[in-house]
Design a protein around this motif. Structure first.
Motif, PDB file in Angstrom:
ATOM      1  N   THR A 159       5.502 -19.362 -11.603  1.00 34.47           N
ATOM      2  CA  THR A 159       6.040 -19.821 -10.316  1.00 34.47           C
ATOM      3  C   THR A 159       7.184 -18.929  -9.842  1.00 34.47           C
ATOM      4  O   THR A 159       7.568 -18.983  -8.683  1.00 34.47           O
ATOM      5  N   LYS A 160       7.702 -18.086 -10.731  1.00 36.82           N
ATOM      6  CA  LYS A 160       8.797 -17.171 -10.371  1.00 36.82           C
ATOM      7  C   LYS A 160       8.326 -15.742 -10.098  1.00 36.82           C
ATOM      8  O   LYS A 160       9.131 -14.896  -9.715  1.00 36.82           O
ATOM      9  N   TRP A 161       7.047 -15.470 -10.303  1.00 38.00           N
ATOM     10  CA  TRP A 161       6.531 -14.125 -10.037  1.00 38.00           C
ATOM     11  C   TRP A 161       6.603 -13.848  -8.535  1.00 38.00           C
ATOM     12  O   TRP A 161       6.385 -14.732  -7.708  1.00 38.00           O
ATOM     13  N   GLN A 162       6.884 -12.606  -8.158  1.00 41.58           N
ATOM     14  CA  GLN A 162       6.990 -12.218  -6.749  1.00 41.58           C
ATOM     15  C   GLN A 162       6.155 -10.966  -6.485  1.00 41.58           C
ATOM     16  O   GLN A 162       6.280  -9.976  -7.201  1.00 41.58           O
ATOM     17  N   THR A 163       5.342 -11.052  -5.461  1.00 38.61           N
ATOM     18  CA  THR A 163       4.523  -9.924  -5.034  1.00 38.61           C
ATOM     19  C   THR A 163       4.832  -9.650  -3.570  1.00 38.61           C
ATOM     20  O   THR A 163       4.752 -10.550  -2.731  1.00 38.61           O
ATOM     21  N   ILE A 164       5.188  -8.412  -3.255  1.00 33.77           N
ATOM     22  CA  ILE A 164       5.474  -8.021  -1.872  1.00 33.77           C
ATOM     23  C   ILE A 164       4.170  -7.554  -1.236  1.00 33.77           C
ATOM     24  O   ILE A 164       3.483  -6.683  -1.768  1.00 33.77           O
ATOM     25  N   LEU A 165       3.815  -8.164  -0.101  1.00 29.05           N
ATOM     26  CA  LEU A 165       2.618  -7.811   0.648  1.00 29.05           C
ATOM     27  C   LEU A 165       3.044  -7.020   1.880  1.00 29.05           C
ATOM     28  O   LEU A 165       3.949  -7.446   2.612  1.00 29.05           O
ATOM     29  N   GLU A 166       2.399  -5.880   2.115  1.00 28.97           N
ATOM     30  CA  GLU A 166       2.761  -5.038   3.263  1.00 28.97           C
ATOM     31  C   GLU A 166       1.512  -4.607   4.012  1.00 28.97           C
ATOM     32  O   GLU A 166       0.509  -4.221   3.400  1.00 28.97           O
TER      33      GLU A 166
ATOM     34  N   ALA B  37      -2.877  -0.642  10.957  1.00 32.72           N
ATOM     35  CA  ALA B  37      -3.547   0.420  10.209  1.00 32.72           C
ATOM     36  C   ALA B  37      -4.440  -0.252   9.161  1.00 32.72           C
ATOM     37  O   ALA B  37      -4.245  -1.418   8.830  1.00 32.72           O
ATOM     38  N   PRO B  38      -5.417   0.459   8.626  1.00 33.95           N
ATOM     39  CA  PRO B  38      -6.346  -0.170   7.683  1.00 33.95           C
ATOM     40  C   PRO B  38      -5.771  -0.399   6.284  1.00 33.95           C
ATOM     41  O   PRO B  38      -6.345  -1.156   5.507  1.00 33.95           O
ATOM     42  N   ASP B  39      -4.642   0.218   5.965  1.00 36.18           N
ATOM     43  CA  ASP B  39      -4.097   0.118   4.608  1.00 36.18           C
ATOM     44  C   ASP B  39      -3.410  -1.226   4.368  1.00 36.18           C
ATOM     45  O   ASP B  39      -2.919  -1.858   5.299  1.00 36.18           O
ATOM     46  N   ILE B  40      -3.347  -1.637   3.121  1.00 34.24           N
ATOM     47  CA  ILE B  40      -2.494  -2.729   2.682  1.00 34.24           C
ATOM     48  C   ILE B  40      -1.881  -2.310   1.348  1.00 34.24           C
ATOM     49  O   ILE B  40      -2.433  -1.479   0.644  1.00 34.24           O
ATOM     50  N   TRP B  41      -0.700  -2.896   1.042  1.00 36.66           N
ATOM     51  CA  TRP B  41      -0.038  -2.571  -0.217  1.00 36.66           C
ATOM     52  C   TRP B  41       0.462  -3.841  -0.866  1.00 36.66           C
ATOM     53  O   TRP B  41       0.935  -4.756  -0.188  1.00 36.66           O
ATOM     54  N   GLU B  42       0.378  -3.878  -2.182  1.00 33.15           N
ATOM     55  CA  GLU B  42       0.986  -4.929  -2.984  1.00 33.15           C
ATOM     56  C   GLU B  42       1.973  -4.270  -3.937  1.00 33.15           C
ATOM     57  O   GLU B  42       1.649  -3.281  -4.583  1.00 33.15           O
TER      58      GLU B  42
ATOM     59  N   ALA C 126       7.605   7.629   6.883  1.00 37.17           N
ATOM     60  CA  ALA C 126       8.316   6.582   7.612  1.00 37.17           C
ATOM     61  C   ALA C 126       7.335   5.893   8.559  1.00 37.17           C
ATOM     62  O   ALA C 126       6.581   6.560   9.274  1.00 37.17           O
ATOM     63  N   LEU C 127       7.306   4.579   8.523  1.00 40.13           N
ATOM     64  CA  LEU C 127       6.415   3.819   9.385  1.00 40.13           C
ATOM     65  C   LEU C 127       6.902   2.391   9.505  1.00 40.13           C
ATOM     66  O   LEU C 127       7.788   1.955   8.796  1.00 40.13           O
ATOM     67  N   THR C 128       6.313   1.662  10.434  1.00 42.45           N
ATOM     68  CA  THR C 128       6.630   0.259  10.639  1.00 42.45           C
ATOM     69  C   THR C 128       5.604  -0.576   9.895  1.00 42.45           C
ATOM     70  O   THR C 128       4.398  -0.316   9.995  1.00 42.45           O
ATOM     71  N   VAL C 129       6.076  -1.569   9.151  1.00 45.17           N
ATOM     72  CA  VAL C 129       5.168  -2.445   8.411  1.00 45.17           C
ATOM     73  C   VAL C 129       5.543  -3.902   8.646  1.00 45.17           C
ATOM     74  O   VAL C 129       6.693  -4.221   8.951  1.00 45.17           O
ATOM     75  N   ALA C 130       4.547  -4.766   8.520  1.00 44.22           N
ATOM     76  CA  ALA C 130       4.795  -6.197   8.394  1.00 44.22           C
ATOM     77  C   ALA C 130       4.885  -6.454   6.896  1.00 44.22           C
ATOM     78  O   ALA C 130       4.074  -5.937   6.126  1.00 44.22           O
ATOM     79  N   ARG C 131       5.874  -7.246   6.482  1.00 41.45           N
ATOM     80  CA  ARG C 131       6.099  -7.444   5.047  1.00 41.45           C
ATOM     81  C   ARG C 131       6.460  -8.900   4.787  1.00 41.45           C
ATOM     82  O   ARG C 131       7.193  -9.514   5.554  1.00 41.45           O
TER      83      ARG C 131
END
Length: 74
Positions: free
Chosen positions: A63-70, A45-50, A11-16
């Motif tokens: 144009t409809k593809w979606q990638t979540i950046l965290e 934190a140093p991590d990033i997630w896609e 459990a953690l806080t992320v910007a998304r």
């Protein structure tokens, strides 16, 4: 093969945010997202997630593809 492994996130806080468009735009999306995160003044934190929510396996229209950046925050 063997490059991606399943993991568990504590459990953690992320910007998304969600980027919608062709994968060619991901670099610019990360740059814009990082500028926004920096402007919030939060320690990061140093991590990033896609996470590839919608992609070529779901539609031929990039144009409809979606990638979540965290970006985890401390």
């Amino acid at each position: 093969a063997g490059r991606v492994e399943m993991g568990h996130r504590p459990a953690l806080t992320v910007a998304r945010t969600t980027f919608q468009g062709n994968y060619d735009g991901l670099s610019d999306a990360w740059g814009e997202f990082q500028q926004w995160v920096d402007a919030q003044g939060r320690e990061q934190a140093p991590d990033i997630w896609e996470t590839y929510a919608l992609g070529p396996e779901t539609t031929d229209d990039p144009t409809k593809w979606q990638t979540i950046l965290e970006r985890p925050l401390k």
